[in-house]
Design a protein around this motif. Structure first.
Motif, PDB file in Angstrom:
ATOM      1  N   ILE A 255       0.831  -1.194   0.000  1.00 31.83           N
ATOM      2  CA  ILE A 255       0.000   0.000   0.000  1.00 31.83           C
ATOM      3  C   ILE A 255       0.877   1.260   0.000  1.00 31.83           C
ATOM      4  CG2 ILE A 255      -1.681   1.316   1.334  1.00 31.83           C
ATOM      5  CD1 ILE A 255      -2.822  -1.361   2.307  1.00 31.83           C
ATOM      6  N   ALA A 256       1.926   1.221   0.846  1.00 30.73           N
ATOM      7  CA  ALA A 256       2.843   2.379   0.904  1.00 30.73           C
ATOM      8  C   ALA A 256       3.511   2.609  -0.443  1.00 30.73           C
ATOM      9  CB  ALA A 256       3.888   2.137   1.985  1.00 30.73           C
ATOM     10  N   THR A 257       3.933   1.538  -1.096  1.00 29.72           N
ATOM     11  CA  THR A 257       4.562   1.669  -2.405  1.00 29.72           C
ATOM     12  C   THR A 257       3.586   2.267  -3.418  1.00 29.72           C
ATOM     13  OG1 THR A 257       5.969  -0.244  -1.926  1.00 29.72           O
ATOM     14  CG2 THR A 257       5.735   0.410  -4.244  1.00 29.72           C
ATOM     15  N   GLU A 258       2.327   1.816  -3.323  1.00 29.22           N
ATOM     16  CA  GLU A 258       1.312   2.354  -4.217  1.00 29.22           C
ATOM     17  C   GLU A 258       1.105   3.850  -3.994  1.00 29.22           C
ATOM     18  OE1 GLU A 258      -3.384   1.553  -5.413  1.00 29.22           O
ATOM     19  OE2 GLU A 258      -2.401   0.362  -3.841  1.00 29.22           O
ATOM     20  N   ILE A 259       1.091   4.223  -2.697  1.00 35.63           N
ATOM     21  CA  ILE A 259       0.921   5.652  -2.380  1.00 35.63           C
ATOM     22  C   ILE A 259       2.107   6.471  -2.882  1.00 35.63           C
ATOM     23  CG2 ILE A 259       0.765   7.316  -0.488  1.00 35.63           C
ATOM     24  CD1 ILE A 259      -0.776   5.178   1.079  1.00 35.63           C
ATOM     25  N   TYR A 260       3.330   5.912  -2.639  1.00 35.50           N
ATOM     26  CA  TYR A 260       4.526   6.603  -3.122  1.00 35.50           C
ATOM     27  C   TYR A 260       4.478   6.750  -4.641  1.00 35.50           C
ATOM     28  CZ  TYR A 260       6.816   6.189   1.439  1.00 35.50           C
ATOM     29  OH  TYR A 260       7.128   6.302   2.752  1.00 35.50           O
ATOM     30  N   GLY A 261       4.036   5.706  -5.291  1.00 36.99           N
ATOM     31  CA  GLY A 261       3.987   5.754  -6.759  1.00 36.99           C
ATOM     32  C   GLY A 261       3.008   6.817  -7.243  1.00 36.99           C
ATOM     33  N   LYS A 262       1.848   6.914  -6.637  1.00 37.69           N
ATOM     34  CA  LYS A 262       0.858   7.912  -7.025  1.00 37.69           C
ATOM     35  C   LYS A 262       1.380   9.327  -6.749  1.00 37.69           C
ATOM     36  CE  LYS A 262      -3.202   4.982  -6.384  1.00 37.69           C
ATOM     37  NZ  LYS A 262      -4.451   4.780  -5.623  1.00 37.69           N
ATOM     38  N   SER A 263       2.062   9.475  -5.587  1.00 37.07           N
ATOM     39  CA  SER A 263       2.614  10.794  -5.247  1.00 37.07           C
ATOM     40  C   SER A 263       3.674  11.208  -6.254  1.00 37.07           C
ATOM     41  CB  SER A 263       3.216  10.764  -3.840  1.00 37.07           C
ATOM     42  OG  SER A 263       2.236  10.452  -2.892  1.00 37.07           O
ATOM     43  N   TYR A 264       4.507  10.301  -6.648  1.00 38.22           N
ATOM     44  CA  TYR A 264       5.578  10.592  -7.600  1.00 38.22           C
ATOM     45  C   TYR A 264       4.996  10.996  -8.953  1.00 38.22           C
ATOM     46  CZ  TYR A 264       9.677  10.008 -10.546  1.00 38.22           C
ATOM     47  OH  TYR A 264      10.678  10.220 -11.460  1.00 38.22           O
ATOM     48  N   ASN A 265       3.943  10.317  -9.367  1.00 38.12           N
ATOM     49  CA  ASN A 265       3.346  10.633 -10.667  1.00 38.12           C
ATOM     50  C   ASN A 265       2.694  12.013 -10.684  1.00 38.12           C
ATOM     51  OD1 ASN A 265       4.105   8.192 -11.815  1.00 38.12           O
ATOM     52  ND2 ASN A 265       2.239   7.136 -11.113  1.00 38.12           N
ATOM     53  N   LYS A 266       2.162  12.440  -9.559  1.00 35.52           N
ATOM     54  CA  LYS A 266       1.517  13.755  -9.504  1.00 35.52           C
ATOM     55  C   LYS A 266       2.543  14.892  -9.589  1.00 35.52           C
ATOM     56  CE  LYS A 266      -2.703  12.550  -7.038  1.00 35.52           C
ATOM     57  NZ  LYS A 266      -3.516  12.803  -5.827  1.00 35.52           N
ATOM     58  N   ASP A 267       3.696  14.786  -8.830  1.00 34.06           N
ATOM     59  CA  ASP A 267       4.701  15.865  -8.835  1.00 34.06           C
ATOM     60  C   ASP A 267       6.052  15.246  -8.537  1.00 34.06           C
ATOM     61  OD1 ASP A 267       6.223  18.128  -8.656  1.00 34.06           O
ATOM     62  OD2 ASP A 267       4.796  19.209  -7.367  1.00 34.06           O
ATOM     63  N   PRO A 268       6.777  14.791  -9.532  1.00 33.35           N
ATOM     64  CA  PRO A 268       8.056  14.115  -9.315  1.00 33.35           C
ATOM     65  C   PRO A 268       9.069  14.979  -8.592  1.00 33.35           C
ATOM     66  CG  PRO A 268       7.271  13.729 -11.542  1.00 33.35           C
ATOM     67  CD  PRO A 268       6.362  14.766 -10.960  1.00 33.35           C
ATOM     68  N   GLU A 269       9.097  16.315  -8.926  1.00 30.32           N
ATOM     69  CA  GLU A 269      10.068  17.191  -8.285  1.00 30.32           C
ATOM     70  C   GLU A 269       9.791  17.346  -6.795  1.00 30.32           C
ATOM     71  OE1 GLU A 269      13.381  19.472  -7.909  1.00 30.32           O
ATOM     72  OE2 GLU A 269      12.698  18.314  -9.642  1.00 30.32           O
ATOM     73  N   PHE A 270       8.507  17.514  -6.474  1.00 32.68           N
ATOM     74  CA  PHE A 270       8.150  17.656  -5.052  1.00 32.68           C
ATOM     75  C   PHE A 270       8.386  16.341  -4.296  1.00 32.68           C
ATOM     76  CE2 PHE A 270       5.013  17.516  -1.606  1.00 32.68           C
ATOM     77  CZ  PHE A 270       5.420  18.619  -0.871  1.00 32.68           C
TER      78      PHE A 270
END
Length: 308
Positions: A255-270
């Protein structure tokens, strides 16, 4: 004349006194004339007539009499020397036959001594000790592990309860030929002789100790089995708990990996910025010094901070 009349009266009273006899409730009598019986035995209580001076009254007990023998030292068939003390009850059922054969109670008691003691001796010497001291209806109360040890004790052919009956059956026919009815024979006491007693007690103690040790051994075996089962159950519980914990941890990581993946896709720089800050937090302490290259990813945000 008066004197003669008084003498005649005294003679008549004396004759009357010798002509009648009284039989009590607990007595029976036999009438003899010149040593020979002249009538049936009198077994009922009351006042009876006999010919004075010629006939004689013999009184016998009608009640139950007791015979008490002396303790005898007798060897058993298996060579165990024991003291056997017996007693018996008897009565005179045929006073005429008793008078002809025994004459008196003392002689009858002496005859019973020979008969009963002889029969007891024959039985004891022809049987093992176990047949004399144990009942024929004895049931073993040992565990299955003791079955082999006590197997020989279960095969009781006669037993203590039939011992008395065998002696009585052996003596009764002879006793009846004397006018005696033997009612029962009882064993008052059976005991080892002094020489054998200490050996028997030592063997009894040794046997009890052996059984105690066997019980302790069985207890230790049960203890080991119970502890083994408990250890196995504990390992099963720990294994199940560890498996469930790993499953939960794996699901959480997914689940954490999925959340990290979604966060990265929204704003990779942030996302990279947040990850780098977390790395700073983990790496840098109060007295931490970092030596980084100018093109290091971690130095990217540090060099952009002014005065820091």
């Amino acid at each position: 004349m008066k004197k003669l009349g008084g003498i005649i009266l005294l003679i008549l009273v004396f004759l009357a006194y010798n002509a009648f006899f009284i039989v009590d409730e607990g007595e029976q009598t036999v009438i003899t004339q010149f040593g020979e019986p002249v009538r049936e035995a009198v077994k009922d209580a009351g006042l009876f007539f006999k010919i004075p001076f010629i006939q004689k009254v013999h009184y016998f007990e009608k009640r139950i009499l007791k015979w008490d023998g002396e303790p005898n030292e007798i060897p058993t068939k298996d060579k165990k020397y024991i003291w056997v003390d017996t007693t018996a009850r008897w009565k005179i059922f045929d006073p005429l036959l008793f008078l002809q054969r025994m004459n008196n109670v003392n002689r009858a008691s002496s005859r019973l001594d020979d008969l009963i003691n002889g029969s007891v001796r024959d039985f004891v010497t022809n049987n093992d000790l176990i047949e004399i001291i144990r009942s024929s209806d004895w049931e073993k109360s040992f565990s299955e592990s003791d079955e082999t040890e006590v197997q020989k004790f279960e095969k009781i052919k006669v037993g203590r309860d039939k011992f008395s009956q065998i002696v009585q059956d052996s003596v009764s026919p002879v006793a009846r030929s004397f006018g005696i009815e033997l009612l029962d024979v009882l064993v008052k006491r059976i005991n080892y002789t002094t020489k054998v007693r200490e050996t028997v007690y030592a063997r009894m103690i040794s046997e009890r100790q052996r059984i105690a040790e066997q019980r302790r051994s069985e207890g230790e075996a049960d203890k080991a089995r119970i502890l083994g089962d408990m250890e196995k159950q504990l390992l099963d519980i720990e294994s199940t708990a560890y498996r469930k914990a790993e499953e939960i941890r794996g699901d959480a990581d997914a689940i954490a990996t999925e959340i990290y993946g979604k966060s990265y896709n929204k704003d990779p720089e942030f996302y990279a910025f947040i990850v780098t800050l977390e790395a700073y937090k983990k790496v840098m302490g109060a007295n931490t010094r970092l030596v980084l290259q100018a093109n290091s990813p971690m130095f990217k945000y540090l060099k952009s901070m002014k005065g820091k």
